[in-house]
Design a protein around this motif. Structure first.
Motif, mmCIF file in Angstrom:
data_model
loop_
_atom_site.group_PDB
_atom_site.id
_atom_site.type_symbol
_atom_site.label_atom_id
_atom_site.label_comp_id
_atom_site.label_asym_id
_atom_site.label_seq_id
_atom_site.Cartn_x
_atom_site.Cartn_y
_atom_site.Cartn_z
ATOM 1 N N PRO A 123 8.500 -36.769 9.450
ATOM 2 C CA PRO A 123 8.873 -38.170 9.225
ATOM 3 C C PRO A 123 7.723 -39.108 9.570
ATOM 4 C CG PRO A 123 9.905 -37.348 11.219
ATOM 5 C CD PRO A 123 9.154 -36.203 10.630
ATOM 6 N N SER A 175 17.742 -25.307 8.150
ATOM 7 C CA SER A 175 17.814 -26.253 7.034
ATOM 8 C C SER A 175 19.250 -26.445 6.574
ATOM 9 C CB SER A 175 16.971 -25.760 5.857
ATOM 10 O OG SER A 175 15.638 -25.553 6.264
ATOM 11 N N GLU A 211 5.262 -39.277 12.968
ATOM 12 C CA GLU A 211 5.211 -38.016 13.693
ATOM 13 C C GLU A 211 4.031 -37.199 13.179
ATOM 14 O OE1 GLU A 211 7.034 -36.473 16.018
ATOM 15 O OE2 GLU A 211 8.774 -37.771 16.261
ATOM 16 N N LEU A 232 3.735 -33.845 14.279
ATOM 17 C CA LEU A 232 4.127 -32.444 14.398
ATOM 18 C C LEU A 232 4.993 -32.040 13.209
ATOM 19 C CD1 LEU A 232 4.224 -29.987 16.505
ATOM 20 C CD2 LEU A 232 6.490 -30.874 17.048
ATOM 21 N N LEU A 233 4.513 -31.045 12.459
ATOM 22 C CA LEU A 233 5.270 -30.561 11.301
ATOM 23 C C LEU A 233 6.266 -29.499 11.756
ATOM 24 C CD1 LEU A 233 5.445 -30.363 8.098
ATOM 25 C CD2 LEU A 233 3.916 -28.432 8.339
ATOM 26 N N VAL A 234 7.547 -29.722 11.486
ATOM 27 C CA VAL A 234 8.570 -28.734 11.818
ATOM 28 C C VAL A 234 9.115 -28.157 10.512
ATOM 29 C CG1 VAL A 234 10.789 -28.349 12.954
ATOM 30 C CG2 VAL A 234 9.174 -29.973 13.923
ATOM 31 N N PRO A 235 9.117 -26.833 10.355
ATOM 32 C CA PRO A 235 9.530 -26.254 9.075
ATOM 33 C C PRO A 235 10.998 -26.541 8.718
ATOM 34 C CG PRO A 235 8.325 -24.641 10.374
ATOM 35 C CD PRO A 235 8.598 -25.806 11.276
ATOM 36 N N GLU A 274 13.173 -45.060 7.218
ATOM 37 C CA GLU A 274 13.824 -44.168 8.169
ATOM 38 C C GLU A 274 14.025 -42.799 7.536
ATOM 39 O OE1 GLU A 274 15.218 -44.803 11.540
ATOM 40 O OE2 GLU A 274 13.486 -46.100 11.196
ATOM 41 N N PRO A 275 13.867 -41.696 8.306
ATOM 42 C CA PRO A 275 14.002 -40.371 7.726
ATOM 43 C C PRO A 275 15.363 -40.126 7.086
ATOM 44 C CG PRO A 275 13.697 -40.252 10.121
ATOM 45 C CD PRO A 275 13.439 -41.648 9.714
ATOM 46 N N PHE A 305 11.318 -15.604 10.647
ATOM 47 C CA PHE A 305 10.929 -16.997 10.392
ATOM 48 C C PHE A 305 11.677 -17.554 9.178
ATOM 49 C CE2 PHE A 305 8.073 -19.788 7.872
ATOM 50 C CZ PHE A 305 8.163 -20.909 8.683
ATOM 51 N N MET A 353 13.435 -27.814 17.855
ATOM 52 C CA MET A 353 13.427 -26.808 16.791
ATOM 53 C C MET A 353 12.043 -26.205 16.641
ATOM 54 S SD MET A 353 16.042 -28.336 14.005
ATOM 55 C CE MET A 353 16.044 -30.077 14.345
ATOM 56 N N PHE A 354 11.018 -27.009 16.900
ATOM 57 C CA PHE A 354 9.659 -26.460 16.880
ATOM 58 C C PHE A 354 9.527 -25.365 17.949
ATOM 59 C CE2 PHE A 354 5.133 -26.384 17.838
ATOM 60 C CZ PHE A 354 4.599 -26.302 16.562
ATOM 61 N N LYS A 384 12.765 -34.705 7.519
ATOM 62 C CA LYS A 384 12.997 -33.959 8.755
ATOM 63 C C LYS A 384 11.715 -33.248 9.157
ATOM 64 C CE LYS A 384 17.763 -32.526 7.681
ATOM 65 N NZ LYS A 384 18.560 -31.291 7.539
ATOM 66 N N ALA A 385 11.014 -32.691 8.166
ATOM 67 C CA ALA A 385 9.832 -31.869 8.453
ATOM 68 C C ALA A 385 8.684 -32.710 9.008
ATOM 69 C CB ALA A 385 9.393 -31.129 7.194
ATOM 70 N N TYR A 422 11.134 -22.203 16.798
ATOM 71 C CA TYR A 422 10.273 -21.400 15.915
ATOM 72 C C TYR A 422 9.235 -20.628 16.728
ATOM 73 C CZ TYR A 422 11.959 -23.530 11.580
ATOM 74 O OH TYR A 422 12.722 -23.923 10.521
ATOM 75 N N LYS A 439 14.440 -20.512 9.389
ATOM 76 C CA LYS A 439 14.180 -21.738 8.629
ATOM 77 C C LYS A 439 15.355 -22.046 7.700
ATOM 78 C CE LYS A 439 11.224 -21.658 5.258
ATOM 79 N NZ LYS A 439 9.953 -21.406 4.578
ATOM 80 N N ARG A 444 18.307 -35.594 14.806
ATOM 81 C CA ARG A 444 16.945 -36.081 14.697
ATOM 82 C C ARG A 444 16.195 -35.915 16.016
ATOM 83 N NH1 ARG A 444 16.223 -42.125 12.557
ATOM 84 N NH2 ARG A 444 14.070 -42.328 13.247
ATOM 85 N N ARG A 501 14.007 -32.488 16.805
ATOM 86 C CA ARG A 501 12.896 -31.981 16.001
ATOM 87 C C ARG A 501 11.953 -31.114 16.829
ATOM 88 N NH1 ARG A 501 9.418 -33.329 12.150
ATOM 89 N NH2 ARG A 501 7.964 -33.993 13.740
ATOM 90 N N ARG A 502 11.566 -31.606 17.987
ATOM 91 C CA ARG A 502 10.638 -30.858 18.831
ATOM 92 C C ARG A 502 11.278 -29.586 19.390
ATOM 93 N NH1 ARG A 502 5.987 -33.856 20.231
ATOM 94 N NH2 ARG A 502 5.988 -35.443 18.625
#
Lengths: 313, 213
Positions: free
Chosen positions: B164, A85, B167, B169-172, B128-129, A77, A97-98, B161-162, A101, A81, A91, A94-95
């Motif tokens: 914005p 990063s 949203e 949903l938190l993305v690390p 904007e992010p 993890f 990348m979720f 990014k984590a 993980y 990460k 952009r 994002r989902r």
């Protein structure tokens, strides 16, 4: 595999690692006393980080098999990460990348239930097919290939390759009666880290001929050869206590770890150079990020795993 | 009781999320204030911004830290208002004046006088992010009235990014934080805003981050 069931050889090996650590710490104290005007702060930080890493690693190995698996999952993890990063991402992803993980708990779950068939194809096949599917449904085509490619490469390195260390742990003890899975993990991780130090030291002492100057100007043929030889030698000494390998097999395992470790290291260097950063992160003072520490392991873990697996399991 | 709840919230919940799930990479930490009064100004891309800034300050001064936040947003309902006031400890500010004589910054001035540390997001909104938008001049007016209070610019990258705007949903992602040198007040509002803008852009350039789109 609670601490009571750890093989004596594993306990001895762990004790040996701590002995080396104590020796290194004492050496720094002596160096400091001899040359008080010199700056040893980076070395001191490095050793301090080693103490923390080795203590956490030991506690994980000693507590139980499942704690060890969770420990390696956490390393994956942190490494993923750091990677995500560092690299340029989109952009729109994002989902995605979720989801990337989420492959970590799933992949280490396969390790936990010892389902080798799924463990070995989950990321190269299913994650490889699924993530681009989701990306296509989102529908952003700009830089699609770069995004899909770099995401999967990162998953292969930080999740698939590193999870091989955890699978060594759950291999049947019958295949390695002297030290069990923990013995194989110790053999691999210790030799990989030892090889890093050995290549560095040989390079410092005798390094002349650059090996990949455009990637890592300080790496030399002398450092590489000296490191691989030392690691091979040490592998032949340690193998009978920790692995089922005979002498020639152990020598080849050592060479594999020595050469593989070098390649893993320069590959992460190439990525950092591509992105334009010096360290992959700042998690481990004196070392850089976690990717800087596990870079060699991303290559040595799968190479060593499949070598031992083919020969003895 | 509130103190215990704040401790649980910041030390247990926020620290776990920020240090483990996200991870911080702080450059020039020594430039952070160790006591009040002070003003921290940062770029704003995420609800996490305030949480991160409150985590990197020493715990013993947490009671003095007041994030300046939009009244219309945080006082939308009673639960959020209670949480924002008691747990986070926001200093509410009206984004619109009711009459031309209103001084929206009165609360800020008073807090600074009593030695508190303000967290201000002069962009005014999360936007904007990972993009800097223009800074509002409130911070210059505060600096003008209290020129001795250090104003510390902070640039943060990664939180947009984590998590914005818009949203859930938190993305690390690892968050990079660049703490700047305190800005000095030389008696001119326009020059001050230019200086702030320049400092923020310089801090952002320290990271060589590619644009996020």
């Amino acid at each position: 595999m609670s601490w009571l069931m750890l093989k004596p050889n594993v306990v001895w090996a762990l004790a040996g690692v701590f002995a080396i650590l104590i020796a290194a710490s004492l050496l720094v104290v002596v160096l400091k006393a001899r040359a008080p005007q010199k700056d040893f702060s980076e070395l001191v930080q490095r050793i301090k980080s080693w103490w923390i890493m080795i203590t956490v690693f030991t506690v994980a190995i000693v507590l139980s098999r499942n704690v060890s698996i969770v420990f390696f999952a956490l390393i994956s993890f942190l490494a993923l990460k750091e990677y995500l990063s560092l690299i340029p991402t989109r952009r729109a992803d994002r989902r995605i990348m979720f989801w990337a993980y989420l492959t970590i708990p799933i992949q280490y779950y396969w390790v936990g239930i010892e389902w080798y068939g799924m463990f070995i194809i989950f990321i190269p096949v299913y994650a490889f097919l699924y993530l681009p599917t989701r990306m296509v449904l989102i529908g952003v085509t700009d830089r699609f290939l770069a995004a899909a490619g770099s995401l999967h490469w990162g998953l292969m390195m930080t999740v698939f390759c590193l999870s091989h260390v955890a699978f060594l742990l759950v291999l049947p003890t019958a295949g390695n009666p002297v030290a069990g899975g923990a013995g194989l993990v110790l053999f691999l991780v210790f030799l990989t880290q030892f090889n890093d130090v050995a290549q560095y030291t040989w390079g410092k002492l005798f390094g002349r001929t650059p090996i990949v100057p455009s990637v890592s100007p300080k790496k030399t043929w002398e450092g590489f050869a000296g490191g691989v030889l030392t690691t091979t030698l040490l592998a032949t000494v340690l193998a009978k206590y920790l692995t089922p390998l005979n002498l020639p097999e152990a020598a080849l395992a050592g060479a594999l770890i020595g050469a593989g470790g070098f390649i893993g290291d320069v590959i992460i260097s190439a990525i950092k150079r591509d992105i334009g950063v010096k360290d992959s992160g700042s998690l481990l003072p004196g070392h850089g990020g976690i990717l800087d520490r596990v870079d060699s392991l991303t290559y040595t873990a799968p190479l060593f795993f499949h070598y031992v697996f083919y020969l003895h399991f | 009781m509130i103190r215990l709840l704040r401790w649980l919230y910041f030390k247990v919940f926020v620290q776990t999320v920020i240090l483990f799930i996200l991870g911080l990479n702080i450059r020039h930490r020594d430039r952070l204030p160790q006591q009040g009064p002070a003003i921290l100004i940062a770029n704003h891309n995420s609800h996490l911004d305030t949480m991160v800034l409150m985590t990197i300050l020493p715990w013993r001064i947490l009671d003095k830290v007041r994030p300046v936040a939009a009244m219309d947003y945080f006082f939308r309902n009673r639960l959020l208002a209670w949480f924002a006031t008691n747990i986070i400890g926001i200093l509410p500010i009206a984004r619109k004046r009711n009459s031309p004589n209103d001084d929206p910054l009165a609360g800020c001035r008073q807090a600074l006088t009593s030695g508190e540390i303000l967290i201000l997001f002069p962009e005014g909104s999360r936007g904007e992010p990972e993009q800097l938008s223009g800074f509002k001049t409130g911070v210059a007016r505060l600096a003008e009235s209290q020129p001795h209070v250090p104003v510390i610019p902070i640039y943060m990258h990664g939180l947009g990014k984590a998590l914005p705007r818009g949203e859930a949903l938190l993305v690390p992602f690892i968050c990079d934080i660049f703490v700047g040198d305190p800005l000095a007040w030389h008696g001119d509002k326009d020059a001050y805003m230019k200086e702030l803008d320049k400092t923020m852009r310089q801090l952002a350039e320290e990271g060589h981050f590619p644009t996020w789109q």
